[in-house]
Write a protein that holds these residues in place. Sequence first.
Motif, PDB file in Angstrom:
ATOM      1  N   ARG A 192       4.482   9.867  -7.199  1.00 54.15           N
ATOM      2  CA  ARG A 192       5.478  10.127  -8.238  1.00 54.15           C
ATOM      3  C   ARG A 192       4.808  10.407  -9.577  1.00 54.15           C
ATOM      4  NH1 ARG A 192      10.019   5.827  -8.857  1.00 54.15           N
ATOM      5  NH2 ARG A 192      10.836   7.500 -10.202  1.00 54.15           N
ATOM      6  N   VAL A 193       3.734   9.672  -9.871  1.00 55.94           N
ATOM      7  CA  VAL A 193       2.989   9.933 -11.101  1.00 55.94           C
ATOM      8  C   VAL A 193       2.456  11.358 -11.110  1.00 55.94           C
ATOM      9  CG1 VAL A 193       0.903   9.372 -12.392  1.00 55.94           C
ATOM     10  CG2 VAL A 193       2.393   7.541 -11.576  1.00 55.94           C
ATOM     11  N   GLN A 194       1.871  11.781  -9.990  1.00 55.48           N
ATOM     12  CA  GLN A 194       1.333  13.141  -9.894  1.00 55.48           C
ATOM     13  C   GLN A 194       2.444  14.180 -10.024  1.00 55.48           C
ATOM     14  OE1 GLN A 194      -0.642  12.864  -6.108  1.00 55.48           O
ATOM     15  NE2 GLN A 194      -2.614  12.269  -7.025  1.00 55.48           N
ATOM     16  N   GLU A 195       3.596  13.900  -9.372  1.00 51.74           N
ATOM     17  CA  GLU A 195       4.728  14.824  -9.450  1.00 51.74           C
ATOM     18  C   GLU A 195       5.247  14.941 -10.879  1.00 51.74           C
ATOM     19  OE1 GLU A 195       9.381  15.098  -7.911  1.00 51.74           O
ATOM     20  OE2 GLU A 195       8.025  13.616  -7.046  1.00 51.74           O
ATOM     21  N   GLN A 196       5.382  13.808 -11.562  1.00 49.11           N
ATOM     22  CA  GLN A 196       5.881  13.817 -12.931  1.00 49.11           C
ATOM     23  C   GLN A 196       4.889  14.466 -13.887  1.00 49.11           C
ATOM     24  OE1 GLN A 196       8.982  13.110 -13.477  1.00 49.11           O
ATOM     25  NE2 GLN A 196       9.182  12.515 -11.324  1.00 49.11           N
TER      26      GLN A 196
ATOM     27  N   ALA B  21       0.836  -1.210   0.000  1.00 47.18           N
ATOM     28  CA  ALA B  21       0.000   0.000   0.000  1.00 47.18           C
ATOM     29  C   ALA B  21       0.868   1.257   0.000  1.00 47.18           C
ATOM     30  CB  ALA B  21      -0.932  -0.009   1.207  1.00 47.18           C
ATOM     31  N   LYS B  22       1.949   1.241   0.818  1.00 49.70           N
ATOM     32  CA  LYS B  22       2.844   2.394   0.873  1.00 49.70           C
ATOM     33  C   LYS B  22       3.573   2.583  -0.467  1.00 49.70           C
ATOM     34  CE  LYS B  22       3.694   2.393   5.863  1.00 49.70           C
ATOM     35  NZ  LYS B  22       4.702   2.181   6.926  1.00 49.70           N
ATOM     36  N   ALA B  23       4.011   1.464  -1.075  1.00 48.78           N
ATOM     37  CA  ALA B  23       4.702   1.539  -2.370  1.00 48.78           C
ATOM     38  C   ALA B  23       3.773   2.091  -3.437  1.00 48.78           C
ATOM     39  CB  ALA B  23       5.215   0.161  -2.762  1.00 48.78           C
ATOM     40  N   ARG B  24       2.483   1.652  -3.382  1.00 51.29           N
ATOM     41  CA  ARG B  24       1.516   2.135  -4.361  1.00 51.29           C
ATOM     42  C   ARG B  24       1.257   3.630  -4.164  1.00 51.29           C
ATOM     43  NH1 ARG B  24      -2.985  -0.619  -2.941  1.00 51.29           N
ATOM     44  NH2 ARG B  24      -2.125  -2.478  -3.957  1.00 51.29           N
ATOM     45  N   THR B  25       1.143   4.037  -2.908  1.00 47.54           N
ATOM     46  CA  THR B  25       0.927   5.459  -2.615  1.00 47.54           C
ATOM     47  C   THR B  25       2.093   6.300  -3.120  1.00 47.54           C
ATOM     48  OG1 THR B  25      -0.375   4.910  -0.650  1.00 47.54           O
ATOM     49  CG2 THR B  25       0.524   7.142  -0.773  1.00 47.54           C
ATOM     50  N   ALA B  26       3.319   5.783  -2.896  1.00 45.69           N
ATOM     51  CA  ALA B  26       4.511   6.500  -3.370  1.00 45.69           C
ATOM     52  C   ALA B  26       4.526   6.578  -4.889  1.00 45.69           C
ATOM     53  CB  ALA B  26       5.769   5.802  -2.856  1.00 45.69           C
ATOM     54  N   SER B  27       4.118   5.487  -5.551  1.00 43.19           N
ATOM     55  CA  SER B  27       4.084   5.467  -7.012  1.00 43.19           C
ATOM     56  C   SER B  27       3.076   6.473  -7.548  1.00 43.19           C
ATOM     57  CB  SER B  27       3.764   4.072  -7.523  1.00 43.19           C
ATOM     58  OG  SER B  27       4.796   3.162  -7.190  1.00 43.19           O
ATOM     59  N   VAL B  28       1.900   6.508  -6.909  1.00 44.26           N
ATOM     60  CA  VAL B  28       0.872   7.468  -7.324  1.00 44.26           C
ATOM     61  C   VAL B  28       1.374   8.898  -7.135  1.00 44.26           C
ATOM     62  CG1 VAL B  28      -1.439   8.358  -6.808  1.00 44.26           C
ATOM     63  CG2 VAL B  28      -1.048   5.890  -6.907  1.00 44.26           C
TER      64      VAL B  28
END
Length: 413
Positions: free
Chosen positions: A163-167, A154-161
């Motif tokens: 990063r997607v928003q940041e990019q 869940a934490k990895a997915r949150t971080a990925s999301v």
Amino acid sequence: MRNSSGWWLALLCGWLFSLPVPAYADDTASALAQRQQEQTELRDKIALIQKEIESKESSRKEASDALKASESAISVSVRKLNDLSIKQKKAQTELDELNLQIATQQALLTQIRLALSEQLRKQYQSGLSPLSAWLSGNDPQILGRNLAYLDYVAKARTASVARVQEQLSRLADLQARADGKQLEIAGLIRDENEQKSLFDAQRKDRATLLAQIEGQLAAQRAEADRLDRDGKHLNQLISSLDEQIVVARQLAEAVKRDQEAKKAEAARQAAEANKKRPDVLPAEPSTLKSGFKWPVRGNVMARFGTDRPEGGIWRGLLIASPEGAPVKPIASGTVVYATWLRGFGNIVIVDHGQQFLSIYAYLQSMLRQVGDAVTDSDTIATVGNTGGQLDSALYFELRRRNAAIDPTPYLEK
């Protein structure tokens, strides 16, 4: 020409002595702005001096004087076109860099999205979820491991999301900057086209004027004393430049000092360790050495000391070259004069120190202004046939203590 140059020489020196000698202020952006303001003031005062000299000079008029306004306007147009071209190339380079960053950002965003998609696919295939883990009835240790794993996922997915928003945000910013740069380039192209139209019209006007006064120009070229008058005029001008050369050189060195200091400060902030301030004032050579590049490439039509068809001798080199060909100074120096002068058309004079001056005349355009520091790789002008000349060529003179000397020994063989 009447021997009445003393008054304007005194006026010139008086005005130049009244100019403030630039103080070497702190290495800040405001100091650089101050140098630029001082350069502008110097150029304005020189323009006033030039107008005063012209208004009080001999009342004798020459046919080539009618070309002054036209040839000066053409010089300004070419300089503006050159500036627009430089700005356009810079903007295009910046746009290319932005497009490269956008492509890199898009590739990174694709990788993050694929990784997030893979995470979701694997979790779905495992059938594991917090609810299913609690309802599985497994051993508490197994349950604890499953819940810890799900928390990590869940934490990895949150971080990925995130990063997607940041990019996505960075990509939107880059795209906006690229769009703005494209608008800037479009504006520069529009300005360049308008300037080209004006330049073409000015060239046509000059051609018409030349046709109208060609007979007068031909008679003027045949005057035996014209070259002597023009030569004396140039001698008087250069004699009057002594103080101007000092002020222009000080300004150029001060601007260079501020620019180098600004670069050094930026480097210091970027890396505190192993910093080293550059030497901003290179040592002035004790004399002008040989082996310098030619100011322009072409056939030498006339050499120093040879007879001129209309009488007198050549005090420099006449080098045939196409109209618009770039003219470069033979060595580093400071521009101390750049305007239209009777008998020489558009002319640029560069001070190289140790009382060496190089002179570039008959120019189509002058691309540098008084106070500009130049190197032998800079284009300071373009070749032309101003001042009532017949053919497109560069007239080049080298002077030491205001005496014309043969430039050939100082140039590449």
